[in-house]
Design a protein around this motif. Structure first.
Motif, mmCIF file in Angstrom:
data_model
loop_
_atom_site.group_PDB
_atom_site.id
_atom_site.type_symbol
_atom_site.label_atom_id
_atom_site.label_comp_id
_atom_site.label_asym_id
_atom_site.label_seq_id
_atom_site.Cartn_x
_atom_site.Cartn_y
_atom_site.Cartn_z
ATOM 1 N N MET A 275 -7.070 -1.906 7.871
ATOM 2 C CA MET A 275 -6.985 -3.366 7.898
ATOM 3 C C MET A 275 -5.744 -3.861 7.143
ATOM 4 O O MET A 275 -5.086 -4.811 7.564
ATOM 5 N N VAL A 276 -5.427 -3.192 6.030
ATOM 6 C CA VAL A 276 -4.200 -3.556 5.283
ATOM 7 C C VAL A 276 -2.988 -3.388 6.207
ATOM 8 O O VAL A 276 -2.105 -4.254 6.277
ATOM 9 N N MET A 277 -2.986 -2.279 6.939
ATOM 10 C CA MET A 277 -1.854 -2.000 7.831
ATOM 11 C C MET A 277 -1.839 -2.975 9.003
ATOM 12 O O MET A 277 -0.824 -3.634 9.253
ATOM 13 N N SER A 278 -2.972 -3.096 9.683
ATOM 14 C CA SER A 278 -2.949 -3.902 10.910
ATOM 15 C C SER A 278 -2.727 -5.379 10.610
ATOM 16 O O SER A 278 -2.120 -6.089 11.398
ATOM 17 N N LYS A 279 -3.186 -5.829 9.451
ATOM 18 C CA LYS A 279 -2.946 -7.239 9.087
ATOM 19 C C LYS A 279 -1.569 -7.433 8.438
ATOM 20 O O LYS A 279 -1.199 -8.540 8.070
ATOM 21 N N ASN A 280 -0.833 -6.360 8.213
ATOM 22 C CA ASN A 280 0.493 -6.453 7.570
ATOM 23 C C ASN A 280 0.397 -7.151 6.209
ATOM 24 O O ASN A 280 1.175 -8.043 5.879
ATOM 25 N N LEU A 281 -0.590 -6.748 5.405
ATOM 26 C CA LEU A 281 -0.818 -7.420 4.120
ATOM 27 C C LEU A 281 0.170 -6.947 3.062
ATOM 28 O O LEU A 281 0.599 -5.792 3.070
ATOM 29 N N THR A 282 0.481 -7.850 2.148
ATOM 30 C CA THR A 282 1.187 -7.470 0.926
ATOM 31 C C THR A 282 0.145 -7.392 -0.179
ATOM 32 O O THR A 282 -0.448 -8.412 -0.540
ATOM 33 N N VAL A 283 -0.103 -6.179 -0.690
ATOM 34 C CA VAL A 283 -1.052 -5.995 -1.797
ATOM 35 C C VAL A 283 -0.211 -5.742 -3.028
ATOM 36 O O VAL A 283 0.413 -4.689 -3.172
ATOM 37 N N ARG A 284 -0.157 -6.739 -3.917
ATOM 38 C CA ARG A 284 0.827 -6.733 -4.991
ATOM 39 C C ARG A 284 0.143 -6.667 -6.355
ATOM 40 O O ARG A 284 -0.592 -7.589 -6.723
ATOM 41 N N GLY A 285 0.372 -5.617 -7.102
ATOM 42 C CA GLY A 285 -0.114 -5.569 -8.480
ATOM 43 C C GLY A 285 0.706 -6.516 -9.341
ATOM 44 O O GLY A 285 1.916 -6.654 -9.149
#
Ligand code: NAP
Length: 340
Positions: A275-285
């Protein structure tokens, strides 16, 4: 107390905050300011530090990173500050500006060096910024960690735009500051809490959509319903292990997740990688921010009239009760300790 001594409380050993003691007031060296600390506020980080949960820190030491202070003495070579100026130290004492780098991550005030649970402190002038005008010392003392982290998430990293949707978890220091900054930017806020009473208070502060995450464990579905099936542009993720997967589900295509907190643990129960990949998410610490970020936030607070939400105020002699109150997690906003 004589003119030459101040007061402090030290972590005597892991988990034990000692009584108020007298200590000599330090003298500033060249490039340093002697500060009088008026108040500090507690962050989850302080609780972990007091309990010995951060490896390699000196004990005994004075905890706490947040401070509202005024300049008592100006060391040689400083032109930017004068006696009487109201200032805030930055969480990372050596992070002036620019991106995060290994050499700016230490020292942290109250971790590797003595912190703000004391009346006097010498710091480099480059480690402090001018406090926002119009706020009292209790309010200023809430800004250095929780509010700056929220600012960096909403304004610096996610760059939230008017009309976008931001999801906030709970009603602690980070989330209520993020609420204020998201509303300053004209965003729509969906806020979750374990308590209907706290949700009602958050509504008064401007939250647009309210979800009780206990009564509605599938809160990402409620976020989807409230956003026409699209999801949020930003989730400010403070829940940690139990909530990260939910945050990923609640975020829209191309959206951001600011990974900030670990309230329910450090290990994610699951991580929907596809889902992170397909939604093109930026997961930022995110770890707090630079002094330049802090300065920008303070100037914005001055212009926008933001008043931080304070739950309770304790005095220095009752700082251990403030720690106990924070652990109970009944608070709404910030817990402040008045020093002087
Ligand atoms: N990375 C950084 O730089 C940084 C900086 C500051 C803070 N943090 C971290 O961010 C987290 C929050 O800090 P804070 O200062 O805002 O803490 P806080 O003031 O103690 O707020 C905690 C609130 O979060 C909510 N909460 C607790 N467990 C939750 C869960 N499982 N799911 C959703 N919400 C939950 C509760 O709100 P309700 O009572 O309304 O349910 C609780 O009151 C902590 O883990 C802290 O260490 C990180």
């Amino acid at each position: 107390m004589t003119d030459m001594t101040g007061k402090a409380r030290l972590i005597e050993r892991n988990g034990v905050l000692g009584p108020t003691i007298e200590r000599p007031i330090p003298q500033p060296r060249a490039g340093e300011l002697l500060l009088k600390i008026h108040a500090t506020s507690l962050n989850f980080h302080d609780l972990v530090g007091i309990d010995g949960g951060i490896r390699g820190l000196p004990v005994p030491r004075v905890p706490c990173s947040d401070a509202s202070a005024t300049v008592l003495t100006v060391g040689d070579g400083i032109t930017k500050f004068a006696v009487g100026d109201a200032v805030i130290p930055n969480f990372f004492l050596n992070w002036k500006s620019g991106p995060v780098a290994r050499d700016v991550m230490s020292p942290v005030l109250g971790d590797q060096v003595d912190g703000a649970l004391q009346t006097h402190l010498c710091l480099k002038a480059a480690s402090v910024v001018r406090a926002p005008a119009g706020l009292n010392h209790d309010e200023i003392a809430t800004l250095g960690c929780a509010a700056l982290t929220a600012w960096r998430s909403v304004v610096v990293e996610a760059q939230v735009q008017p009309g976008q949707t931001v999801v906030l978890q709970g009603t602690g220091g980070v989330s209520l500051a993020a609420l204020a900054f998201a509303k300053m930017l004209g965003a729509r806020v969906i806020l979750t809490s374990s308590s209907d009473e706290k949700l009602a208070r958050a509504k008064q502060l401007g939250a647009d959509v309210l979800i009780n995450y206990r009564a509605t464990p599938d809160w990402p579905a409620a976020v989807m319903a409230a956003t026409g099936g699209e999801g949020a542009h930003l989730v400010v993720e403070v829940g940690g292990g139990e909530t990260l997967a939910h945050a990923i589900k609640a975020t829209r295509l191309g959206g951001h997740i600011s990974v900030i907190g670990v309230l329910s643990g450090y290990q994610a129960a699951s991580f929907p990688l596809a889902m992170v990949m397909s939604k093109n998410l930026t997961v930022r610490g995110i770890t707090v921010g630079s002094a330049a970020n802090l300065d920008a936030m303070c100037r914005a607070i001055e212009l926008n009239g933001y008043r931080p939400v304070i739950d309770q105020v304790f005095d220095l002699d009752h700082a251990h009760e403030a720690v106990a109150a924070m652990k109970q997690q009944k608070h709404f906003g910030k817990i402040v300790i008045r020093i002087a």
